[in-house]
Design a protein around this motif. Structure first.
Motif, PDB file in Angstrom:
ATOM      1  N   ASP A 169       0.654  -1.269  -0.331  1.00 12.05           N
ATOM      2  CA  ASP A 169       0.303   0.221  -0.346  1.00 12.05           C
ATOM      3  C   ASP A 169       0.393   1.443   0.069  1.00 12.05           C
ATOM      4  N   ASN A 170       2.477   1.172   0.286  1.00  9.65           N
ATOM      5  CA  ASN A 170       2.932   2.081   0.539  1.00  9.65           C
ATOM      6  C   ASN A 170       3.900   2.489  -1.827  1.00  9.65           C
ATOM      7  N   VAL A 171       4.705   1.115  -1.572  1.00  6.27           N
ATOM      8  CA  VAL A 171       5.062   0.884  -3.298  1.00  6.27           C
ATOM      9  C   VAL A 171       4.280   0.927  -4.252  1.00  6.27           C
ATOM     10  N   ALA A 172       2.984   0.638  -3.790  1.00  3.45           N
ATOM     11  CA  ALA A 172       1.919   0.305  -5.802  1.00  3.45           C
ATOM     12  C   ALA A 172       1.593   1.498  -5.090  1.00  3.45           C
ATOM     13  N   PRO A 173       1.134   2.892  -4.284  1.00  2.00           N
ATOM     14  CA  PRO A 173       1.238   3.970  -5.106  1.00  2.00           C
ATOM     15  C   PRO A 173       1.984   4.910  -5.377  1.00  2.00           C
ATOM     16  N   ALA A 174       3.429   4.542  -4.972  1.00  2.00           N
ATOM     17  CA  ALA A 174       4.255   5.365  -5.571  1.00  2.00           C
ATOM     18  C   ALA A 174       5.144   4.953  -6.963  1.00  2.00           C
ATOM     19  N   LEU A 175       4.810   3.853  -7.074  1.00  3.47           N
ATOM     20  CA  LEU A 175       5.116   3.954  -8.407  1.00  3.47           C
ATOM     21  C   LEU A 175       4.429   3.585  -9.204  1.00  3.47           C
ATOM     22  N   PHE A 176       2.513   3.916  -9.006  1.00  2.00           N
ATOM     23  CA  PHE A 176       1.844   4.256 -10.098  1.00  2.00           C
ATOM     24  C   PHE A 176       1.049   5.034 -10.340  1.00  2.00           C
ATOM     25  N   GLY A 177       1.751   6.305  -8.951  1.00  2.00           N
ATOM     26  CA  GLY A 177       0.648   7.176  -9.070  1.00  2.00           C
ATOM     27  C   GLY A 177      -0.920   6.864  -8.763  1.00  2.00           C
ATOM     28  N   GLY A 178      -1.216   8.559  -8.182  1.00  2.00           N
ATOM     29  CA  GLY A 178      -2.584   8.843  -7.600  1.00  2.00           C
ATOM     30  C   GLY A 178      -3.288   7.781  -6.024  1.00  2.00           C
ATOM     31  N   PHE A 179      -4.496   7.109  -6.397  1.00  2.00           N
ATOM     32  CA  PHE A 179      -5.144   6.469  -5.709  1.00  2.00           C
ATOM     33  C   PHE A 179      -5.221   4.738  -5.609  1.00  2.00           C
ATOM     34  N   VAL A 180      -4.475   3.612  -4.909  1.00  2.00           N
ATOM     35  CA  VAL A 180      -4.740   2.628  -5.182  1.00  2.00           C
ATOM     36  C   VAL A 180      -5.241   1.964  -4.306  1.00  2.00           C
ATOM     37  N   LEU A 181      -5.918  -0.286  -4.485  1.00  2.00           N
ATOM     38  CA  LEU A 181      -5.864  -0.905  -4.324  1.00  2.00           C
ATOM     39  C   LEU A 181      -5.519  -1.736  -4.267  1.00  2.00           C
ATOM     40  N   ILE A 182      -5.449  -2.333  -3.130  1.00  2.00           N
ATOM     41  CA  ILE A 182      -4.116  -3.754  -3.499  1.00  2.00           C
ATOM     42  C   ILE A 182      -5.893  -4.734  -3.448  1.00  2.00           C
ATOM     43  N   ARG A 183      -6.025  -5.073  -3.887  1.00  2.00           N
ATOM     44  CA  ARG A 183      -7.424  -5.685  -4.519  1.00  2.00           C
ATOM     45  C   ARG A 183      -7.362  -6.931  -4.159  1.00  2.00           C
ATOM     46  N   SER A 184      -6.192  -7.735  -3.584  1.00  3.02           N
ATOM     47  CA  SER A 184      -5.430  -9.350  -3.470  1.00  3.02           C
ATOM     48  C   SER A 184      -3.841  -8.969  -3.158  1.00  3.02           C
ATOM     49  N   TYR A 185      -3.730  -9.884  -2.257  1.00  2.00           N
ATOM     50  CA  TYR A 185      -2.416 -10.170  -2.431  1.00  2.00           C
ATOM     51  C   TYR A 185      -2.065 -11.670  -2.784  1.00  2.00           C
ATOM     52  N   SER A 186      -2.769 -12.771  -3.269  1.00  2.00           N
ATOM     53  CA  SER A 186      -1.922 -13.458  -2.933  1.00  2.00           C
ATOM     54  C   SER A 186      -3.915 -14.321  -3.957  1.00  2.00           C
ATOM     55  N   PRO A 187      -4.275 -13.808  -5.459  1.00  2.00           N
ATOM     56  CA  PRO A 187      -3.112 -13.453  -6.836  1.00  2.00           C
ATOM     57  C   PRO A 187      -2.847 -11.265  -6.338  1.00  2.00           C
ATOM     58  N   LEU A 188      -1.692 -11.161  -6.210  1.00  2.00           N
ATOM     59  CA  LEU A 188      -2.184 -10.088  -6.268  1.00  2.00           C
ATOM     60  C   LEU A 188      -1.734  -8.761  -7.500  1.00  2.00           C
ATOM     61  N   ASP A 189      -3.020  -8.560  -6.971  1.00  2.00           N
ATOM     62  CA  ASP A 189      -4.057  -7.315  -8.081  1.00  2.00           C
ATOM     63  C   ASP A 189      -4.295  -6.503  -7.406  1.00  2.00           C
ATOM     64  N   VAL A 190      -4.042  -5.407  -8.200  1.00  2.00           N
ATOM     65  CA  VAL A 190      -3.502  -3.848  -7.295  1.00  2.00           C
ATOM     66  C   VAL A 190      -5.050  -3.351  -8.915  1.00  2.00           C
ATOM     67  N   VAL A 191      -5.589  -1.584  -8.386  1.00  2.00           N
ATOM     68  CA  VAL A 191      -6.256  -1.668  -9.198  1.00  2.00           C
ATOM     69  C   VAL A 191      -6.233   0.645  -8.262  1.00  2.00           C
ATOM     70  N   ARG A 192      -5.948   1.109 -10.119  1.00  2.00           N
ATOM     71  CA  ARG A 192      -6.271   2.333  -9.818  1.00  2.00           C
ATOM     72  C   ARG A 192      -7.669   3.240  -9.271  1.00  2.00           C
ATOM     73  N   LEU A 193      -7.604   3.681  -8.743  1.00  2.00           N
ATOM     74  CA  LEU A 193      -8.554   4.050  -8.581  1.00  2.00           C
ATOM     75  C   LEU A 193      -8.656   5.967  -9.117  1.00  2.00           C
ATOM     76  N   PRO A 194     -10.291   6.467  -9.225  1.00  3.83           N
ATOM     77  CA  PRO A 194     -10.154   7.894  -9.422  1.00  3.83           C
ATOM     78  C   PRO A 194     -10.597   8.653  -8.146  1.00  3.83           C
ATOM     79  N   HIS A 195     -10.277  10.080  -7.875  1.00  3.25           N
ATOM     80  CA  HIS A 195     -10.622  10.662  -7.041  1.00  3.25           C
ATOM     81  C   HIS A 195     -10.816  12.238  -7.303  1.00  3.25           C
ATOM     82  N   PRO A 196     -12.042  12.906  -6.624  1.00  2.00           N
ATOM     83  CA  PRO A 196     -12.177  14.201  -6.985  1.00  2.00           C
ATOM     84  C   PRO A 196     -10.982  14.830  -7.437  1.00  2.00           C
ATOM     85  N   PRO A 197     -10.593  15.881  -8.261  1.00  2.00           N
ATOM     86  CA  PRO A 197      -9.713  16.759  -8.820  1.00  2.00           C
ATOM     87  C   PRO A 197      -9.845  17.951  -7.395  1.00  2.00           C
ATOM     88  N   GLY A 198     -10.226  17.832  -6.915  1.00  2.00           N
ATOM     89  CA  GLY A 198      -9.941  19.064  -5.922  1.00  2.00           C
ATOM     90  C   GLY A 198      -9.356  18.823  -5.042  1.00  2.00           C
TER      91      GLY A 198
END
Length: 336
Positions: free
Chosen positions: A167-196
């Motif tokens: 939950d630190n390395v994924a947003p640092a690597l991909f930018g934005g807001f990130v959800l780690i849906r699963s660790y086994s198997p690893l499944d990462v999703v970038r989430l939208p967010h309000p621009p302001g």
């Protein structure tokens, strides 16, 4: 791994080149910045995180004629980080990457410049590790999905704090807001967010080691608390998709981890009360602490909150650092 992670293709430096095993010319040096991150985001322990614009860390990487990895310089760490490449998160994660592409024959020299506080709860080790991995991937002219770097970054986290969370390395690597849906198997999703959406961060200068902060967390929880937490996580993710800041705010409540970790942070609840009275949308612990953060609707409110909280900490003889940022959607970037 989900395919909705944006692809990064930073420019290479056109300097004296070398040839890799595939006869592709690559730059021989690069400088990369990677951002700090806020993990957990109150209710999302180990599964939610986002990147901020500052602070962050810088890595300078050079290809050398002698095989193997050396770390020639570390600054900004007060001598706390090892120069031994077998014990440094940057070099260890880079070595794992080189093994994966069969390039352990290469020689590398690494400089690490810590531009953010160690042990702050802002993903200090993650920023360093991601900067190093992004640097070597770019030097190798590797245009594959940046998501392939995530398992190597998690190896660095495992060395740093004993647990390979993302939950630190994924947003640092991909930018934005990130959800780690699963660790086994690893499944990462970038989430939208309000621009302001603005983030006000304050780092009290007290020691809260990540390993110790994890050890005090309960191993068993009540079902009613789990249900409350699930509802809050779902509400936060829904609020991000709907760009509903009110829903984001009322969903950012933690009944599992915050009640324990807050005891390690001086005046956590008085600071939360002050922040909310000043117009914060939400308030909570960043990662394992001691940094705390508040979401606000504008930069002016975020600035006011950190000023007031910093003054409060000064009054109880605690030094602090402060940052105001929007959510950083870019992640790591080449700076030289």
């Amino acid at each position: 791994m989900e395919n909705n992670i944006q692809e990064f293709k930073p420019p290479l430096k056109e300097e004296k080149g070398i040839t890799n095993s595939g006869n592709v010319k690559v730059a021989d040096s690069i400088a990369v910045f990677a951002p700090a991150t806020v993990a957990n985001v109150v209710c999302g322990f180990d599964v939610l995180g986002f990147a901020v614009n500052e602070p962050g860390d810088e890595v300078i990487m050079r290809i050398t004629n002698k095989p193997g990895i050396t770390i020639s310089k570390i600054t900004g760490d007060d001598g706390r980080l090892p120069l031994n490449p077998a014990k440094n998160t940057v070099s260890v994660s880079v070595q794992h990457y080189l093994q994966s592409i069969n390039r352990t024959d290469i020689g590398l020299d690494i400089e690490l410049h810590k531009k953010m506080p160690i042990g702050s709860g802002l993903g200090s080790s993650s920023a360093s590790t991601v900067a190093g991995l992004f640097a070597i991937k770019t030097l190798m002219d590797d245009n594959s999905d940046p998501a392939k770097l995530l398992p190597f970054a998690m190896k660095g986290e495992e060395m740093a704090c004993g647990h390979g969370h993302a939950d630190n390395v994924a947003p640092a690597l991909f930018g934005g807001f990130v959800l780690i849906r699963s660790y086994s198997p690893l499944d990462v999703v970038r989430l939208p967010h309000p621009p302001g959406l603005y983030c006000a961060i304050i780092f009290p200068d007290v020691d809260v080691p990540t390993r110790e902060a994890r050890q005090i967390i309960r191993n068993k929880i009540l079902m009613k608390d789990a249900v409350t937490q699930w509802g809050n996580i779902a509400g936060l993710v829904s609020g991000l998709f709907m760009q509903d800041i009110d829903l984001i705010g009322r969903s950012m409540q933690d009944v599992l981890v915050e009640p324990v970790r807050s005891m390690l942070i001086p005046d956590f609840y008085p600071m939360r009360e002050m922040a909310m009275e000043l117009g914060a949308v939400s308030f909570g612990i960043s990662g394992s602490g001691p940094s705390v953060f508040a979401f606000t609707r504008d930069e002016e409110t975020a600035t006011l909150i950190i000023q007031k909280l910093q003054q409060h900490l000064t009054n109880i003889n605690i030094n602090s650092k402060t940052y105001v940022s929007t959510i950083n959607d870019a992640g790591p970037r080449v700076i030289g």
